[in-house]
Design an enzyme around this catalytic site. Sequence first.
Site, PDB file in Angstrom:
ATOM      1  CG  HIS A 128     -24.148 -38.898  22.522  1.00  0.00           C
ATOM      2  ND1 HIS A 128     -24.063 -38.253  21.316  1.00  0.00           N
ATOM      3  CD2 HIS A 128     -25.108 -39.832  22.388  1.00  0.00           C
ATOM      4  CE1 HIS A 128     -24.960 -38.774  20.494  1.00  0.00           C
ATOM      5  NE2 HIS A 128     -25.609 -39.733  21.112  1.00  0.00           N
ATOM      6  CD  GLU A 158     -29.027 -46.742  25.090  1.00  0.00           C
ATOM      7  OE1 GLU A 158     -30.247 -46.740  25.367  1.00  0.00           O
ATOM      8  OE2 GLU A 158     -28.544 -47.429  24.181  1.00  0.00           O
TER       9      GLU A 158
HETATM   10  N1  ACO Z   1     -17.244 -43.876  30.754  1.00  0.00           N
HETATM   11  C1  ACO Z   1     -15.948 -43.588  30.950  1.00  0.00           C
HETATM   12  N2  ACO Z   1     -15.171 -42.935  30.084  1.00  0.00           N
HETATM   13  C2  ACO Z   1     -15.744 -42.563  28.929  1.00  0.00           C
HETATM   14  C3  ACO Z   1     -17.093 -42.837  28.654  1.00  0.00           C
HETATM   15  C4  ACO Z   1     -17.853 -43.514  29.613  1.00  0.00           C
HETATM   16  N3  ACO Z   1     -19.135 -43.792  29.436  1.00  0.00           N
HETATM   17  N4  ACO Z   1     -17.377 -42.354  27.426  1.00  0.00           N
HETATM   18  C5  ACO Z   1     -16.264 -41.800  26.950  1.00  0.00           C
HETATM   19  N5  ACO Z   1     -15.267 -41.917  27.872  1.00  0.00           N
HETATM   20  C6  ACO Z   1     -13.905 -41.405  27.758  1.00  0.00           C
HETATM   21  C7  ACO Z   1     -13.043 -42.299  26.896  1.00  0.00           C
HETATM   22  O1  ACO Z   1     -12.438 -43.315  27.653  1.00  0.00           O
HETATM   23  C8  ACO Z   1     -12.057 -41.299  26.348  1.00  0.00           C
HETATM   24  O2  ACO Z   1     -11.114 -41.036  27.372  1.00  0.00           O
HETATM   25  P1  ACO Z   1      -9.570 -40.736  26.989  1.00  0.00           P
HETATM   26  O3  ACO Z   1      -9.600 -39.443  26.202  1.00  0.00           O
HETATM   27  O4  ACO Z   1      -8.912 -40.633  28.326  1.00  0.00           O
HETATM   28  O5  ACO Z   1      -9.094 -41.915  26.174  1.00  0.00           O
HETATM   29  C9  ACO Z   1     -12.883 -40.018  26.191  1.00  0.00           C
HETATM   30  O6  ACO Z   1     -13.965 -40.137  27.134  1.00  0.00           O
HETATM   31  C10 ACO Z   1     -13.459 -39.844  24.800  1.00  0.00           C
HETATM   32  O7  ACO Z   1     -14.130 -41.058  24.441  1.00  0.00           O
HETATM   33  P2  ACO Z   1     -14.353 -41.551  22.969  1.00  0.00           P
HETATM   34  O8  ACO Z   1     -14.260 -43.040  22.968  1.00  0.00           O
HETATM   35  O9  ACO Z   1     -13.503 -40.789  22.006  1.00  0.00           O
HETATM   36  O10 ACO Z   1     -15.833 -41.119  22.757  1.00  0.00           O
HETATM   37  P3  ACO Z   1     -16.713 -41.620  21.557  1.00  0.00           P
HETATM   38  O11 ACO Z   1     -17.377 -40.412  20.995  1.00  0.00           O
HETATM   39  O12 ACO Z   1     -15.927 -42.445  20.628  1.00  0.00           O
HETATM   40  O13 ACO Z   1     -17.745 -42.575  22.287  1.00  0.00           O
HETATM   41  C11 ACO Z   1     -19.656 -43.494  23.297  1.00  0.00           C
HETATM   42  C12 ACO Z   1     -19.093 -42.309  22.485  1.00  0.00           C
HETATM   43  C13 ACO Z   1     -19.393 -44.804  22.537  1.00  0.00           C
HETATM   44  C14 ACO Z   1     -21.161 -43.301  23.472  1.00  0.00           C
HETATM   45  C15 ACO Z   1     -18.949 -43.533  24.681  1.00  0.00           C
HETATM   46  O14 ACO Z   1     -19.232 -42.345  25.395  1.00  0.00           O
HETATM   47  C16 ACO Z   1     -19.335 -44.753  25.513  1.00  0.00           C
HETATM   48  O15 ACO Z   1     -18.725 -45.809  25.371  1.00  0.00           O
HETATM   49  N6  ACO Z   1     -20.374 -44.621  26.418  1.00  0.00           N
HETATM   50  C17 ACO Z   1     -20.823 -45.764  27.195  1.00  0.00           C
HETATM   51  C18 ACO Z   1     -21.780 -46.639  26.384  1.00  0.00           C
HETATM   52  C19 ACO Z   1     -23.143 -45.972  26.163  1.00  0.00           C
HETATM   53  O16 ACO Z   1     -23.729 -45.419  27.080  1.00  0.00           O
HETATM   54  N7  ACO Z   1     -23.629 -46.069  24.911  1.00  0.00           N
HETATM   55  C20 ACO Z   1     -24.923 -45.495  24.509  1.00  0.00           C
HETATM   56  C21 ACO Z   1     -24.707 -44.231  23.711  1.00  0.00           C
HETATM   57  S1  ACO Z   1     -26.232 -43.482  23.297  1.00  0.00           S
HETATM   58  C22 ACO Z   1     -26.735 -44.301  21.920  1.00  0.00           C
HETATM   59  O17 ACO Z   1     -25.983 -44.768  21.104  1.00  0.00           O
HETATM   60  C23 ACO Z   1     -28.166 -44.538  21.771  1.00  0.00           C
END
Ligand code: ACO
Length: 354
Positions: A241, A296
């Site tokens: 998140h 989620e």
């Molecule tokens: N699985 C694996 N790796 C992840 C995940 C995940 N679910 N989420 C973040 N990371 C990693 C990224 O790959 C990144 O790694 P890196 O530093 O090696 O490149 C690091 O964690 C930081 O990720 P960001 O993309 O900067 O995180 P951001 O804040 O942009 O993304 C998000 C947040 C979109 C929710 C992300 O965690 C994600 O894609 N989760 C999966 C989808 C999901 O569950 N969405 C629902 C969110 S809740 C809502 O909106 C109601």
Amino acid sequence: MSTGIDGVIAAETVLSHVDGEAGRLIIRGHDLETLAGRVSFEEAVAILWSGFVPTDDLKSRLGEARRRAYARFAPLGSQLNNLTPIEGMRLLMAALPDSEEEHATLAVGGAAVAAEMAIRASRGQTPVAPDPSLSHAADLLRMMRGVEGDADEVAALETYLVTIIDHGLNASTFTARVVASTEAGVLSAVVAGLCALKGPLHGGAPGPVLDMLDQIGDATHAETWLDAALQKGERLMGFGHRIYKVRDPRADVLKAAMRRLKRRDNRIALAEAVEAAALNVLARHKPGRKLETNVEFYTALLLDAIGVPREGFTPLFGAGRTAGWVAHAREQEKAGRIIRPQSRYVGPWPAEAA
Ligand code: ACO
């Protein structure tokens, strides 16, 4: 500059506060845990809307709004063919004119009807007309499934709708506020919010959570499967998140609601094992990123347990969150200033004249 505009404060709000370090969600002065499972959806909407939209007699006004929306949507039913439920919901919601009176209740009532019609159409089922005498959650469940839910199922859906009613300046709420800031109207703001919610990085994740559980199939395979997914560079749906760096409090509220339903089937046992394995694997592959379970993950299990098909999860999220988008649109309209950030130009410059 930050590509995800992380950490930028773009609005002042009295509506909700997300404390990502403490894992706390405050909705209009109330901790989430004191609302979810304790107040009806109508009561939660009244708390959120107070001072922005009239909140008297919301149960009957939402019932009447569902009836009006159904009359408007029914002739559009044939256009839902070959659309996914969220696309169908978007089509129906876009048919609501901004000029309508009572547009706040029409948005929320309409979102419930649009969700059920679009979900049913995608399964080849005819729509079910609303019963304005029922509570919003009971009627939504009845319309979507074609049969009334029992008290526990209605309570589970109600807990879900209250849990996701509002959540700070997330992507869809920000989108809704941008549209409201142009004075385009509350219904346009809601349609815009729904479009932003559709994506798998925001409200589109719970369907893929169930797909992931199906693919894992057995708890003993969980760690190997998750490990391989991360090695391929995939994201694990239902984890991570932007704001929460500890567990999302909504995940616990929904997990507790799930337990109250007393449906201890194999999928829940599998889900708990997958959750534990995913947290281990994420900590190994992404040390220091603080990736925890988000809303989620348990949304998927709860909605599945009460008979919502997985392609209907995002429409139901939209149906509940519409109440939040309405309040934010109103608040933004009151703020009275168009949202207009700037970009940094990195393209070519015209050749200097000789
Ligand atoms: N699985 C694996 N790796 C992840 C995940 C995940 N679910 N989420 C973040 N990371 C990693 C990224 O790959 C990144 O790694 P890196 O530093 O090696 O490149 C690091 O964690 C930081 O990720 P960001 O993309 O900067 O995180 P951001 O804040 O942009 O993304 C998000 C947040 C979109 C929710 C992300 O965690 C994600 O894609 N989760 C999966 C989808 C999901 O569950 N969405 C629902 C969110 S809740 C809502 O909106 C109601």
